[in-house]
Write a protein that holds these residues in place. Sequence first.
Motif, PDB file in Angstrom:
ATOM      1  N   ALA B 143     -34.313 -16.737 -11.745  1.00  0.00           N
ATOM      2  CA  ALA B 143     -32.494 -16.145 -11.026  1.00  0.00           C
ATOM      3  C   ALA B 143     -32.640 -16.398  -9.885  1.00  0.00           C
ATOM      4  CB  ALA B 143     -31.844 -14.507 -11.490  1.00  0.00           C
ATOM      5  N   PRO B 144     -32.111 -17.622  -9.427  1.00  0.00           N
ATOM      6  CA  PRO B 144     -31.772 -17.991  -7.444  1.00  0.00           C
ATOM      7  C   PRO B 144     -30.844 -17.462  -7.991  1.00  0.00           C
ATOM      8  CG  PRO B 144     -32.363 -19.686  -9.703  1.00  0.00           C
ATOM      9  CD  PRO B 144     -32.476 -18.840 -10.680  1.00  0.00           C
ATOM     10  N   LEU B 145     -30.830 -16.807  -6.063  1.00  0.00           N
ATOM     11  CA  LEU B 145     -30.077 -15.981  -5.694  1.00  0.00           C
ATOM     12  C   LEU B 145     -28.927 -16.733  -5.064  1.00  0.00           C
ATOM     13  CD1 LEU B 145     -30.424 -12.857  -3.660  1.00  0.00           C
ATOM     14  CD2 LEU B 145     -28.780 -14.713  -2.251  1.00  0.00           C
ATOM     15  N   ILE B 146     -27.821 -16.734  -5.892  1.00  0.00           N
ATOM     16  CA  ILE B 146     -27.190 -17.260  -4.682  1.00  0.00           C
ATOM     17  C   ILE B 146     -25.514 -16.905  -4.465  1.00  0.00           C
ATOM     18  CG2 ILE B 146     -27.245 -20.120  -5.764  1.00  0.00           C
ATOM     19  CD1 ILE B 146     -25.215 -19.780  -7.772  1.00  0.00           C
ATOM     20  N   GLN B 147     -25.186 -17.778  -2.682  1.00  0.00           N
ATOM     21  CA  GLN B 147     -23.890 -16.567  -2.685  1.00  0.00           C
ATOM     22  C   GLN B 147     -22.688 -18.092  -1.771  1.00  0.00           C
ATOM     23  OE1 GLN B 147     -26.464 -14.830   0.564  1.00  0.00           O
ATOM     24  NE2 GLN B 147     -24.774 -15.301   1.557  1.00  0.00           N
ATOM     25  N   ASP B 148     -21.606 -18.339  -1.479  1.00  0.00           N
ATOM     26  CA  ASP B 148     -21.097 -18.403  -0.923  1.00  0.00           C
ATOM     27  C   ASP B 148     -19.997 -18.167   0.254  1.00  0.00           C
ATOM     28  OD1 ASP B 148     -19.254 -17.473  -2.885  1.00  0.00           O
ATOM     29  OD2 ASP B 148     -17.797 -19.672  -3.674  1.00  0.00           O
ATOM     30  N   GLU B 149     -20.375 -16.797   0.288  1.00  0.00           N
ATOM     31  CA  GLU B 149     -19.505 -16.008   1.518  1.00  0.00           C
ATOM     32  C   GLU B 149     -21.344 -16.098   2.374  1.00  0.00           C
ATOM     33  OE1 GLU B 149     -17.747 -13.586   0.435  1.00  0.00           O
ATOM     34  OE2 GLU B 149     -15.723 -14.556  -0.788  1.00  0.00           O
ATOM     35  N   SER B 150     -21.205 -16.297   4.165  1.00  0.00           N
ATOM     36  CA  SER B 150     -21.737 -15.377   4.658  1.00  0.00           C
ATOM     37  C   SER B 150     -22.141 -14.277   4.893  1.00  0.00           C
ATOM     38  CB  SER B 150     -21.431 -16.104   5.790  1.00  0.00           C
ATOM     39  OG  SER B 150     -20.622 -16.072   7.282  1.00  0.00           O
ATOM     40  N   LEU B 151     -23.195 -13.816   5.552  1.00  0.00           N
ATOM     41  CA  LEU B 151     -23.577 -12.659   4.830  1.00  0.00           C
ATOM     42  C   LEU B 151     -22.674 -11.527   5.575  1.00  0.00           C
ATOM     43  CD1 LEU B 151     -25.971 -11.165   4.053  1.00  0.00           C
ATOM     44  CD2 LEU B 151     -27.426 -11.230   6.745  1.00  0.00           C
ATOM     45  N   ASN B 152     -22.213 -11.555   7.108  1.00  0.00           N
ATOM     46  CA  ASN B 152     -21.707 -10.593   7.025  1.00  0.00           C
ATOM     47  C   ASN B 152     -20.078 -10.274   6.183  1.00  0.00           C
ATOM     48  OD1 ASN B 152     -20.004 -12.808   7.986  1.00  0.00           O
ATOM     49  ND2 ASN B 152     -19.827 -12.010  10.662  1.00  0.00           N
ATOM     50  N   ALA B 153     -19.372 -11.073   5.985  1.00  0.00           N
ATOM     51  CA  ALA B 153     -18.630 -10.745   4.776  1.00  0.00           C
ATOM     52  C   ALA B 153     -18.810  -9.944   4.317  1.00  0.00           C
ATOM     53  CB  ALA B 153     -18.328 -12.158   4.326  1.00  0.00           C
ATOM     54  N   GLY B 154     -20.344  -9.516   3.561  1.00  0.00           N
ATOM     55  CA  GLY B 154     -20.616  -8.236   2.943  1.00  0.00           C
ATOM     56  C   GLY B 154     -20.284  -6.966   3.586  1.00  0.00           C
ATOM     57  N   ILE B 155     -19.901  -7.243   4.393  1.00  0.00           N
ATOM     58  CA  ILE B 155     -19.175  -5.875   5.463  1.00  0.00           C
ATOM     59  C   ILE B 155     -17.491  -5.187   5.169  1.00  0.00           C
ATOM     60  CG2 ILE B 155     -19.911  -4.027   7.326  1.00  0.00           C
ATOM     61  CD1 ILE B 155     -21.784  -5.769   8.370  1.00  0.00           C
ATOM     62  N   PRO B 156     -17.930  -4.087   4.864  1.00  0.00           N
ATOM     63  CA  PRO B 156     -15.626  -4.029   5.381  1.00  0.00           C
ATOM     64  C   PRO B 156     -15.488  -4.328   6.468  1.00  0.00           C
ATOM     65  CG  PRO B 156     -16.803  -1.943   4.010  1.00  0.00           C
ATOM     66  CD  PRO B 156     -17.959  -2.907   4.530  1.00  0.00           C
ATOM     67  N   SER B 157     -13.905  -4.948   6.740  1.00  0.00           N
ATOM     68  CA  SER B 157     -13.742  -4.946   7.654  1.00  0.00           C
ATOM     69  C   SER B 157     -12.925  -3.462   8.372  1.00  0.00           C
ATOM     70  CB  SER B 157     -12.975  -6.506   7.562  1.00  0.00           C
ATOM     71  OG  SER B 157     -11.374  -5.942   6.619  1.00  0.00           O
ATOM     72  N   ALA B 158     -12.217  -2.785   6.595  1.00  0.00           N
ATOM     73  CA  ALA B 158     -11.658  -1.780   7.693  1.00  0.00           C
ATOM     74  C   ALA B 158     -10.654  -1.753   8.357  1.00  0.00           C
ATOM     75  CB  ALA B 158     -13.173  -0.630   8.374  1.00  0.00           C
ATOM     76  N   GLY B 159      -9.548  -2.808   7.892  1.00  0.00           N
ATOM     77  CA  GLY B 159      -8.684  -3.457   9.324  1.00  0.00           C
ATOM     78  C   GLY B 159      -9.146  -4.024  10.281  1.00  0.00           C
ATOM     79  N   THR B 160      -9.775  -4.559  10.782  1.00  0.00           N
ATOM     80  CA  THR B 160      -9.994  -5.027  11.716  1.00  0.00           C
ATOM     81  C   THR B 160     -10.400  -6.951  11.287  1.00  0.00           C
ATOM     82  OG1 THR B 160     -12.800  -4.897  11.647  1.00  0.00           O
ATOM     83  CG2 THR B 160     -11.474  -3.459  13.298  1.00  0.00           C
ATOM     84  N   GLU B 161     -10.096  -7.212  12.027  1.00  0.00           N
ATOM     85  CA  GLU B 161      -9.824  -9.046  12.363  1.00  0.00           C
ATOM     86  C   GLU B 161     -11.005  -8.948  12.687  1.00  0.00           C
ATOM     87  OE1 GLU B 161      -7.155 -11.316  11.517  1.00  0.00           O
ATOM     88  OE2 GLU B 161      -6.556  -9.700  11.159  1.00  0.00           O
ATOM     89  N   ARG B 162     -11.942  -9.952  11.378  1.00  0.00           N
ATOM     90  CA  ARG B 162     -13.286 -10.593  11.971  1.00  0.00           C
ATOM     91  C   ARG B 162     -13.011 -11.858  11.598  1.00  0.00           C
ATOM     92  NH1 ARG B 162     -18.000  -7.909   9.810  1.00  0.00           N
ATOM     93  NH2 ARG B 162     -19.047  -7.788  11.391  1.00  0.00           N
ATOM     94  N   GLU B 456     -24.722  -3.802  13.707  1.00  0.00           N
ATOM     95  CA  GLU B 456     -24.701  -2.406  13.862  1.00  0.00           C
ATOM     96  C   GLU B 456     -23.505  -1.323  14.437  1.00  0.00           C
ATOM     97  OE1 GLU B 456     -28.438  -0.937  16.136  1.00  0.00           O
ATOM     98  OE2 GLU B 456     -28.278   0.676  14.447  1.00  0.00           O
ATOM     99  N   SER B 457     -22.794  -1.939  15.677  1.00  0.00           N
ATOM    100  CA  SER B 457     -22.126  -1.269  16.122  1.00  0.00           C
ATOM    101  C   SER B 457     -20.850  -1.462  15.677  1.00  0.00           C
ATOM    102  CB  SER B 457     -21.830  -2.174  17.206  1.00  0.00           C
ATOM    103  OG  SER B 457     -19.929  -2.415  17.116  1.00  0.00           O
ATOM    104  N   HIS B 458     -20.217  -2.439  14.375  1.00  0.00           N
ATOM    105  CA  HIS B 458     -18.945  -3.105  13.681  1.00  0.00           C
ATOM    106  C   HIS B 458     -19.660  -1.750  12.264  1.00  0.00           C
ATOM    107  CE1 HIS B 458     -15.763  -4.312  11.293  1.00  0.00           C
ATOM    108  NE2 HIS B 458     -16.703  -4.332  10.222  1.00  0.00           N
TER     109      HIS B 458
END
Lengths: 474, 474
Positions: B143-162, B456-458
């Motif tokens: 089951a080759p692991l695929i994605q099309d968004e970069s890693l830090n897209a996986g953390i909620p933004s909680a309203g911040t601009e990222r 980490e801080s985010h």
Amino acid sequence: MSFTLQQVLVPVDDGYGTVDVQIADSHISAIAPNLDVVGTAVDGTNKLLLPGFFNAHTHSSEMWQRGIIPPVPLELWLAELYEFAPLEPEQVYISALGTAVETLLSGGTSVVDHLVLIPGKELETIEAAVRGYKEIGIRAFIAPLIQDESLNAGIPSAGTEREHKAYLRSTAASLQLMQEAIDKFHNPEEGIYFLVAPTGIQLCSDALFEGCIELSDRYNICRHSHLLETKAQQLLAQEKYGCSAVEHLKRINYLSSKTSLAHCVWLNDDDIAILAETQSTVVHNPLSNLRLGSGIAPILKYRQAGVNVSFGCDGASSNDSQDLLEAIKIGSILHNVTDLDYHQWISPRESVEMAALGGAKGLNLGDELGSLTVGKKADLVLYDLTNLSLLPRTDPIGLLIWGRPTQAVDSAWVNGKQIVANGNVTTINVDDLKKELFERSQWVTKRQSKSISEIESHYRSVMGLPERAAKGYS
Amino acid sequence: MSFTLQQVLVPVDDGYGTVDVQIADSHISAIAPNLDVVGTAVDGTNKLLLPGFFNAHTHSSEMWQRGIIPPVPLELWLAELYEFAPLEPEQVYISALGTAVETLLSGGTSVVDHLVLIPGKELETIEAAVRGYKEIGIRAFIAPLIQDESLNAGIPSAGTEREHKAYLRSTAASLQLMQEAIDKFHNPEEGIYFLVAPTGIQLCSDALFEGCIELSDRYNICRHSHLLETKAQQLLAQEKYGCSAVEHLKRINYLSSKTSLAHCVWLNDDDIAILAETQSTVVHNPLSNLRLGSGIAPILKYRQAGVNVSFGCDGASSNDSQDLLEAIKIGSILHNVTDLDYHQWISPRESVEMAALGGAKGLNLGDELGSLTVGKKADLVLYDLTNLSLLPRTDPIGLLIWGRPTQAVDSAWVNGKQIVANGNVTTINVDDLKKELFERSQWVTKRQSKSISEIESHYRSVMGLPERAAKGYS
């Protein structure tokens, strides 16, 4: 019996060093690179040396019932356990050997056996366990389990009228028995230590606790009990004392730096502060707490409060193994789900310290055991880092604690005497042990337990569980 | 390749029976007492025969980093994992072998490898894993692991601009790659099955999911993803879709009887009803959920709702082992602390069914695999009940599931071909494997991860954790 471990990997600061370790007169006499060889030279290349761990709470004779007791909570489980308990001292001897072998092959060099006594053969039971442990050479802490109230007194009454049968042995008789046993078997020089071990508040009177305190003070021996393993016990303490079990045990002076307490699942913050203040030790038994549904002990809180914590396998019919590395792994990672702040999580090096030095401190032996320190007794374990389960090479302690090493123990020494070599116990014939275990048992699936059915309905009612037909356990 | 297992113990109803089992043409052809010998006779005395288990979710190349990633939650752990990921297909081949050996020696005959692809060497990565699995002979689900968004897209933004960097491979390119790989490697007749495996909602667009659904339908292959492993992913789903991840996946028709979903920790009752209704499978990975502090998946609720559940080890750097029996034990007893009513607790026989038939059903192979049934494929494991860790004799399945058996697997067959005999893998040279793992690695303690410190801080802020200096992980 002097020897020198050469070129062995040991943890230093945050990293590892390759050193030689000299052992002379049962003690660690030097740790440094390139030492002269004293006595026999032992090749430590590609091996990790750690202090021996403590299996700080078990009941050896439960080995006879592992794998068979259905998935039920402690109060019902105990009823089934006692109904089918082994009745021959020879069985106790065999299961002490089995417990020791599994402990040794998973990094333990000490075992605390909260030993269930065969009624009417109490001294013979203790003699059988001591004989087994001496023969195999593990450091053994014998804590004969005593109580002076009958089993169903351990379930809260919740306002109902319940009659409790008198326990088979009086308080005075139990204390007299302990004194005889201490005189006969307590022998630290030979690696056999005696503990007073009233089972816990659920089945012991104050008079029994007080008699044990007196023996502990008079002989300078440690104290060992179960504490608040289940929610039912928390309810019971309130019924019995009108305060928490911990407050009560403090009031009667049972808690001390010589006191180790198995489980400690249902303590509140005030209770935790009392454990810290009295310097009591918590023995964490994560696997039996899961298996019996007792709960998750608040281990991170204990650590934050400065309470000493060690690990135990608990008896083999509530686990159902005596693999200390398994208890350490699960007892370390289990708590990551109780506190989101990962800065509080237990690291593998902290786990090693809990399993070794934590165990030693809980038995008032922190100055003599539990670390690779010159002058301490040589209870040592050498792990083979070329074992598949410890490869590829990354952080050896991370691999050992977080992995699931099998056959990773190469050698073990207790008091400077080698009792495991090349992955095998050298002091007893393990094939003979297997043969005894095999021949004295038979494959069974269902046992009809009268005891469970007698108390199940009351238990379900007290715990607020819906009434329903008993499940056919299989 | 016909053979007859003689006098072997098998579970029947609530007990055990001693039977002979005939295997012909890769299938179980008869099960009954005292059968004629067809082909080779194999002595099954004092041995337990069970269907092979499924290691239903892992990432084989994580073996290179086991034991080393500090105790941090998934989102930070992933950053460190990817920063030090292996970059040579030959490493993938080796870790596929290692994953297969550990799975086989702990009762597994099938492995679902959610395979991390080396950037720029994607087909070579798949080829290397397939080569390893074919060589050793385990049944492998790639089951080759695929994605099309970069890693830090996986953390909620909680309203911040990222700002999120574009992922290295476009959606179309990933789908094109999968199609090529399916054409090249999907070969069930030879024991190699291909799955589409978008990593999960946290890093995949709807277009990627939809492309995978199309491939799954066109080639009749299964679907495999992570689902709601962490609380952060639950928050992210709300940010991304305005509804739960499960509702969204249902809406785009990703959920089906061919869909298996790893973790499923943070689902609510409505989500659970959707899994039941769509006949999706939950793959329970209890050890990585503890190690990463993700939480305890509501497995008893899944079972009550009729959702199929199987077990996985997850990748070896979040566990840090590939011992399937360990995952089954902990994944069974862990839930006794979430529901006081022990009538809901998982029995050892139920665990076996989840690990075998549950695994098969999750891969749409419930008719072909997962039980000792005449006509099914012969993926079989024979356990040596004279092993110390399975003694004394009580309930063999209780001992196997609740104990901590080491070296209990005597033999294993996949598709009727023996690949483990006398406790050893026979198809590859395990000593050579160990040598490769040893020589391609070195003991390390601290790695300096730039990625963790960058995010980490985010992460701490989004998760409501107090700001504080990074811990020195050791």
